[in-house]
Design a protein around this motif. Sequence first.
Motif, PDB file in Angstrom:
ATOM      1  N   LYS A   9       0.834  -1.204   0.000  1.00 17.16           N
ATOM      2  CA  LYS A   9       0.000   0.000   0.000  1.00 17.16           C
ATOM      3  C   LYS A   9       0.867   1.252   0.000  1.00 17.16           C
ATOM      4  O   LYS A   9       2.005   1.241   0.438  1.00 17.16           O
ATOM      5  CB  LYS A   9      -0.909   0.007   1.232  1.00 17.16           C
ATOM      6  N   VAL A  10       0.279   2.366  -0.495  1.00 15.55           N
ATOM      7  CA  VAL A  10       0.982   3.636  -0.464  1.00 15.55           C
ATOM      8  C   VAL A  10       1.203   4.040   0.997  1.00 15.55           C
ATOM      9  O   VAL A  10       0.348   3.825   1.849  1.00 15.55           O
ATOM     10  CB  VAL A  10       0.194   4.734  -1.222  1.00 15.55           C
ATOM     11  N   HIS A  11       2.383   4.589   1.274  1.00 15.76           N
ATOM     12  CA  HIS A  11       2.613   5.093   2.621  1.00 15.76           C
ATOM     13  C   HIS A  11       3.589   6.266   2.559  1.00 15.76           C
ATOM     14  O   HIS A  11       4.253   6.494   1.549  1.00 15.76           O
ATOM     15  CB  HIS A  11       3.107   3.992   3.569  1.00 15.76           C
ATOM     16  N   PHE A  12       3.627   7.008   3.639  1.00 16.25           N
ATOM     17  CA  PHE A  12       4.459   8.209   3.717  1.00 16.25           C
ATOM     18  C   PHE A  12       5.521   8.023   4.795  1.00 16.25           C
ATOM     19  O   PHE A  12       5.242   7.487   5.868  1.00 16.25           O
ATOM     20  CB  PHE A  12       3.606   9.436   4.014  1.00 16.25           C
ATOM     21  N   LYS A  31      13.984   0.459   1.224  1.00 14.04           N
ATOM     22  CA  LYS A  31      12.595   0.482   1.693  1.00 14.04           C
ATOM     23  C   LYS A  31      11.738  -0.558   0.967  1.00 14.04           C
ATOM     24  O   LYS A  31      10.870  -1.193   1.578  1.00 14.04           O
ATOM     25  CB  LYS A  31      12.008   1.879   1.455  1.00 14.04           C
ATOM     26  N   LEU A  32      11.972  -0.722  -0.327  1.00 15.58           N
ATOM     27  CA  LEU A  32      11.159  -1.634  -1.129  1.00 15.58           C
ATOM     28  C   LEU A  32      11.953  -2.901  -1.425  1.00 15.58           C
ATOM     29  O   LEU A  32      12.390  -3.140  -2.558  1.00 15.58           O
ATOM     30  CB  LEU A  32      10.723  -0.949  -2.433  1.00 15.58           C
ATOM     31  N   LYS A  33      12.190  -3.693  -0.405  1.00 13.84           N
ATOM     32  CA  LYS A  33      12.998  -4.908  -0.546  1.00 13.84           C
ATOM     33  C   LYS A  33      12.357  -5.853  -1.571  1.00 13.84           C
ATOM     34  O   LYS A  33      11.168  -6.102  -1.540  1.00 13.84           O
ATOM     35  CB  LYS A  33      13.146  -5.610   0.795  1.00 13.84           C
ATOM     36  N   PRO A  71       4.945   4.865  -3.324  1.00 15.49           N
ATOM     37  CA  PRO A  71       3.726   4.381  -3.984  1.00 15.49           C
ATOM     38  C   PRO A  71       3.504   2.888  -3.769  1.00 15.49           C
ATOM     39  O   PRO A  71       4.426   2.157  -3.379  1.00 15.49           O
ATOM     40  CB  PRO A  71       4.004   4.675  -5.455  1.00 15.49           C
ATOM     41  N   PRO A  72       2.278   2.403  -4.057  1.00 20.54           N
ATOM     42  CA  PRO A  72       2.037   0.954  -3.989  1.00 20.54           C
ATOM     43  C   PRO A  72       2.802   0.247  -5.100  1.00 20.54           C
ATOM     44  O   PRO A  72       2.752   0.662  -6.252  1.00 20.54           O
ATOM     45  CB  PRO A  72       0.524   0.842  -4.193  1.00 20.54           C
TER      46      PRO A  72
END
Length: 319
Positions: A9-12, A31-33, A71-72
């Motif tokens: 999901k999108v997150h900040f 962050k996006l392993k 973003p997702p």
Amino acid sequence: MTTQEIAVKVHFVTIDEDNEGQRIDNFLVTKLKGVPKSMIYRIIRKGEVRVNKKRIKPEYKLQIGDMVRVPPVRVSQSNQDNAPSPKLAKVNQLEERIVYEDNYLIALNKPSGIAVHGGSGINYGVIEALRSLRPQQKFLELVHRLDKETSGILLIAKKRSALKHLQDQLRKKLMQKDYLALVRGEWQKHDKLINAPLLKITLKSGERIVRVNPEGKQSQTRFKIVQKYQGATLVKASPLTGRTHQIRVHCQYAGHPIACDEKYSEAKFDDSMREQGLRRLFLHAAQLEFTHPNTEQRKIVQAKIDDDLDAVLAKLKRA
């Protein structure tokens, strides 16, 4: 059968001091392993990643207080599963090879035969293995690198501020590195400093090597004789610059290649060393001296050479 996918999901994320100064592309890799770098660059280029609601470029450096929109992204389960299991013997042994650790850094006696990071056909390296062993640790990044076959002291930062501090020391030549290398022949006492420019070259086969070349980058290594043997010398090598394969190529240039160096050594010498039981490159990062990023005190970390190298030296006859 389709590959199972996980919808993220999108997150900040609000940037704190641990990520201050980090490039946005490198931040997203962590962050996006499991997400390929090509996809990360695509979502940045398309404007799906925003910093403070604005589009940015991959080289944008994060500041404290920045609000990053992540973003997702659909991550394949197979990519997630590529992370090394902490139960793997090679991964688990790294915990036993930590020679120093505090809240700011880890000093590891890296084994020979494991790369510092994954890529180019390598599933994982030291940094991925440590992240697997320490899943609760928010930040783990390599301060510098060692060749896959080189053993010895490797620094890993546990905070962004520590990484910046230590890498600044490297750039300003304020970090003292001392290696041990077993080289062919009798090293001459007058060869205390090798000053020879190094140039990276790609051969027709695609193999990348380094050569002494006047068009290369300025490179200096100090040498000191530790022990003379019949047909070989154990030397201490202290690089004043940090070029790829620097010690290995400077030894070759001096006429004394390092034992069992697949790229730069000499077959006859290597064969004689294998008869003594040597099965790897005889190059070991024995000591590192630096200023601690928190205390500002000079710190020395050392790594004893492995038993297999000790055993080879014990078999050689002293000159």
